[in-house]
Design a protein around this motif. Structure first.
Motif, PDB file in Angstrom:
ATOM      1  N   ILE A 251      38.628   0.378 -11.315  1.00 24.94           N
ATOM      2  CA  ILE A 251      38.493   1.747 -11.814  1.00 24.94           C
ATOM      3  C   ILE A 251      39.786   2.493 -11.511  1.00 24.94           C
ATOM      4  O   ILE A 251      40.239   2.521 -10.370  1.00 24.94           O
ATOM      5  CB  ILE A 251      37.312   2.494 -11.167  1.00 24.94           C
ATOM      6  CG1 ILE A 251      36.001   1.741 -11.374  1.00 24.94           C
ATOM      7  CG2 ILE A 251      37.187   3.898 -11.749  1.00 24.94           C
ATOM      8  CD1 ILE A 251      34.797   2.429 -10.758  1.00 24.94           C
ATOM      9  N   THR A 252      40.377   3.097 -12.539  1.00 30.10           N
ATOM     10  CA  THR A 252      41.605   3.855 -12.334  1.00 30.10           C
ATOM     11  C   THR A 252      41.327   5.350 -12.469  1.00 30.10           C
ATOM     12  O   THR A 252      40.772   5.798 -13.469  1.00 30.10           O
ATOM     13  CB  THR A 252      42.687   3.440 -13.353  1.00 30.10           C
ATOM     14  OG1 THR A 252      42.169   3.583 -14.684  1.00 30.10           O
ATOM     15  CG2 THR A 252      43.098   1.991 -13.154  1.00 30.10           C
TER      16      THR A 252
ATOM     17  N   CYS B 166      31.689   5.801 -12.795  1.00 28.10           N
ATOM     18  CA  CYS B 166      30.851   5.063 -11.844  1.00 28.10           C
ATOM     19  C   CYS B 166      29.567   4.551 -12.492  1.00 28.10           C
ATOM     20  O   CYS B 166      29.077   3.462 -12.158  1.00 28.10           O
ATOM     21  CB  CYS B 166      30.542   5.937 -10.634  1.00 28.10           C
ATOM     22  SG  CYS B 166      32.004   6.303  -9.651  1.00 28.10           S
TER      23      CYS B 166
ATOM     24  N   GLY C  26      39.789  10.276  -7.753  1.00 30.26           N
ATOM     25  CA  GLY C  26      39.512   9.156  -6.858  1.00 30.26           C
ATOM     26  C   GLY C  26      38.522   9.491  -5.754  1.00 30.26           C
ATOM     27  O   GLY C  26      37.673   8.667  -5.397  1.00 30.26           O
TER      28      GLY C  26
ATOM     29  N   VAL D 208      40.763   0.705  -2.038  1.00 27.20           N
ATOM     30  CA  VAL D 208      41.408   1.853  -2.690  1.00 27.20           C
ATOM     31  C   VAL D 208      42.916   1.793  -2.453  1.00 27.20           C
ATOM     32  O   VAL D 208      43.373   1.493  -1.356  1.00 27.20           O
ATOM     33  CB  VAL D 208      40.817   3.191  -2.190  1.00 27.20           C
ATOM     34  CG1 VAL D 208      40.961   3.339  -0.670  1.00 27.20           C
ATOM     35  CG2 VAL D 208      41.468   4.372  -2.892  1.00 27.20           C
TER      36      VAL D 208
ATOM     37  N   ILE E 240      35.114   9.384  -7.243  1.00 31.75           N
ATOM     38  CA  ILE E 240      34.735   7.998  -7.560  1.00 31.75           C
ATOM     39  C   ILE E 240      34.327   7.247  -6.307  1.00 31.75           C
ATOM     40  O   ILE E 240      33.299   6.561  -6.278  1.00 31.75           O
ATOM     41  CB  ILE E 240      35.898   7.282  -8.278  1.00 31.75           C
ATOM     42  CG1 ILE E 240      36.088   7.851  -9.690  1.00 31.75           C
ATOM     43  CG2 ILE E 240      35.655   5.772  -8.339  1.00 31.75           C
ATOM     44  CD1 ILE E 240      37.347   7.381 -10.387  1.00 31.75           C
ATOM     45  N   LEU E 241      35.106   7.365  -5.242  1.00 29.73           N
ATOM     46  CA  LEU E 241      34.792   6.669  -3.991  1.00 29.73           C
ATOM     47  C   LEU E 241      33.445   7.114  -3.435  1.00 29.73           C
ATOM     48  O   LEU E 241      32.626   6.293  -2.999  1.00 29.73           O
ATOM     49  CB  LEU E 241      35.897   6.927  -2.969  1.00 29.73           C
ATOM     50  CG  LEU E 241      37.229   6.225  -3.226  1.00 29.73           C
ATOM     51  CD1 LEU E 241      38.311   6.780  -2.305  1.00 29.73           C
ATOM     52  CD2 LEU E 241      37.099   4.720  -3.032  1.00 29.73           C
TER      53      LEU E 241
ATOM     54  N   VAL F 215      39.456   0.643  -6.587  1.00 33.55           N
ATOM     55  CA  VAL F 215      39.689   2.001  -7.076  1.00 33.55           C
ATOM     56  C   VAL F 215      41.175   2.304  -6.915  1.00 33.55           C
ATOM     57  O   VAL F 215      41.724   2.169  -5.821  1.00 33.55           O
ATOM     58  CB  VAL F 215      38.847   3.037  -6.299  1.00 33.55           C
ATOM     59  CG1 VAL F 215      39.168   4.457  -6.774  1.00 33.55           C
ATOM     60  CG2 VAL F 215      37.362   2.743  -6.450  1.00 33.55           C
TER      61      VAL F 215
END
Length: 432
Positions: free
Chosen positions: A144-145, A300, A62, A79, A65-66, A55
């Protein structure tokens, strides 16, 4: 320099911990590819014990997403983020608390996730993505950005495309899922390097960052933004040499504001304010927590589908607009044959014979599919026009007023470099 810290929660999964996910992985759905999805223990083990996911960005997007990845069963997450936590982040970046202000986002986010989700290992890197070699990125299954920087996305995209080695097989192809938000708007896209479109192919679809030709800033300012850019791009390096502007330092912003105000007064330009100075220098992008949540969920879900093959993945771009109502639109961008990253290496450019170098420079600046900031142009014979440093800009400025035909022959190539380009671009000149 990037720093890494890794630890893992020692708490084991409790019975039924992943029942909500296992219902998807234990049987095929109505649109699942029967040849690609093998339901059962093997796919569960692969998801939780084998997959390594990267990530990039631990900000508003972010953090979401995490959190999502950890609660979906991804157990080996890395990350990267180069920022520290600011008080202004706390209203939407929910992994952080007031006591965390000043600490690296990546480190705090990793510690928070591991403390809350049993068995999940999150490895943080506090630094730039450019600090890592290709071998580092080859170690992940997908990326994943969740970035607020077009330049960083372009660099990551170019790196992943460049990593693909046909001789080594599909192992070198790392899918990139990119998410982005701005206020009530957002988008998510799935990129399969060298197979689908790449990020550079869709650059024209994104709002370009504000940029002004250096010749306008230096010679004929017309807007308050021109004066602010002049202070930050030309005057600051002249006065402070190698000292970098800290956009979070009020004293630096105040100096830029005073310089820009004085220049604006000399040219009878109104509108230079302290807040505008800060906005131009920091390129502030509005963020809303609910939009971040929607786009992070989309990213995700696509990661889960790509890893498990439990459902068809996005093909390949979804837009979300919530300004007036909830509106989404999904489409497949074309892979550009002239893309400087995944297409040809040299771009053919037709130039009218009456164009001066300044006109060519402005044309490049206005191209939506390039989004350049301060490009420098050179040929095999030497510099054509360098926008920086100030000494080279001044030395090559005389070429701006010359015709392109005076300096280049038919078919000659111009090399373009820019801080926003993650690569060196070549233009082959043809005269109309």
């Amino acid at each position: 320099m990037a720093t890494a810290v890794a630890s893992s929660s020692t708490t084991q999964d409790w019975p039924g911990r992943w029942d909500h996910v296992d219902k998807i992985l234990e049987r095929a759905g109505p649109s699942t590819d029967a040849d690609g999805f093998l339901p059962g223990d093997a796919v569960k083990t692969f998801l939780r014990e084998t997959v390594k996911i990267l990530v990039i960005g631990a900000g508003g997007l972010g953090c979401e997403i995490l959190s999502n990845l950890a609660m979906m069963g991804f157990k080996d997450i890395t990350v990267i983020d180069m920022d520290t936590i600011d008080v202004s982040n706390l209203n939407r970046q929910f992994l952080f608390r007031e006591s965390d202000v000043g600490k690296p986002k990546a480190t705090v986010a990793a510690e928070f996730i591991m403390a809350r989700v049993p068995g999940c290992k999150v490895t943080p890197y506090y630094g730039k993505i450019q600090d890592h070699p290709e071998s580092f990125y080859l170690g992940f299954n997908l990326v994943i950005t969740g970035l607020d920087s077009v330049e960083a996305r372009r660099w990551m995209n170019a790196t992943l495309v460049g990593m693909v080695d046909e001789d080594e097989g599909m192992e070198t192809m790392k899918p990139m899922i990119d998410g982005g938000t701005e206020g009530f708007k957002g988008q998510a896209t799935v990129i399969l390097p060298t197979i689908s479109h790449c990020y550079e192919c869709t650059l024209h679809m994104h709002t370009p960052p504000t940029a002004f030709p250096i010749c306008t800033i230096a010679n004929t300012p017309r807007l308050p933004e021109h004066c602010i850019e002049w202070a930050s791009v030309l005057e600051w390096p002249k006065v402070f040499k190698d000292k970098k502007i800290d956009t979070d330092d009020p004293d630096h912003i105040e100096w830029l504001y005073s310089q820009a105000s004085a220049r604006a007064k000399n040219y009878s330009i109104e509108g230079v304010t302290w807040s505008l100075t800060q906005g131009v220098v920091k390129n502030i992008i509005p963020a809303i927590a609910s939009t971040n949540a929607i786009i992070a969920a989309a990213c995700c879900n696509e990661a889960f589908k790509l890893v498990t093959n439990s459902a068809p993945y996005l093909d390949s771009y979804v837009m979300y607009v919530g300004n007036d109502s909830v509106y989404t639109y999904t489409f497949k961008p074309e892979k550009r044959p002239d893309c400087p990253v995944c297409g040809g290496e040299v771009i053919d450019v037709s130039v009218p014979k009456d164009w001066k170098v300044e006109k060519l420079y402005e044309w490049l600046m206005e191209k939506q599919d390039l989004q350049l900031k301060k490009p420098s142009l050179s040929t095999a014979a030497g510099p054509l026009y360098f926008s920086s440093p100030p000494s080279l800009e001044e030395a090559t400025r005389k070429n701006l007023d010359k015709l392109v035909t005076e300096l280049l022959a038919e078919g000659e190539e111009i090399t373009v470099t820019d801080s926003r380009l993650p690569f060196q671009m070549s233009l082959k000149i043809k005269f109309e």
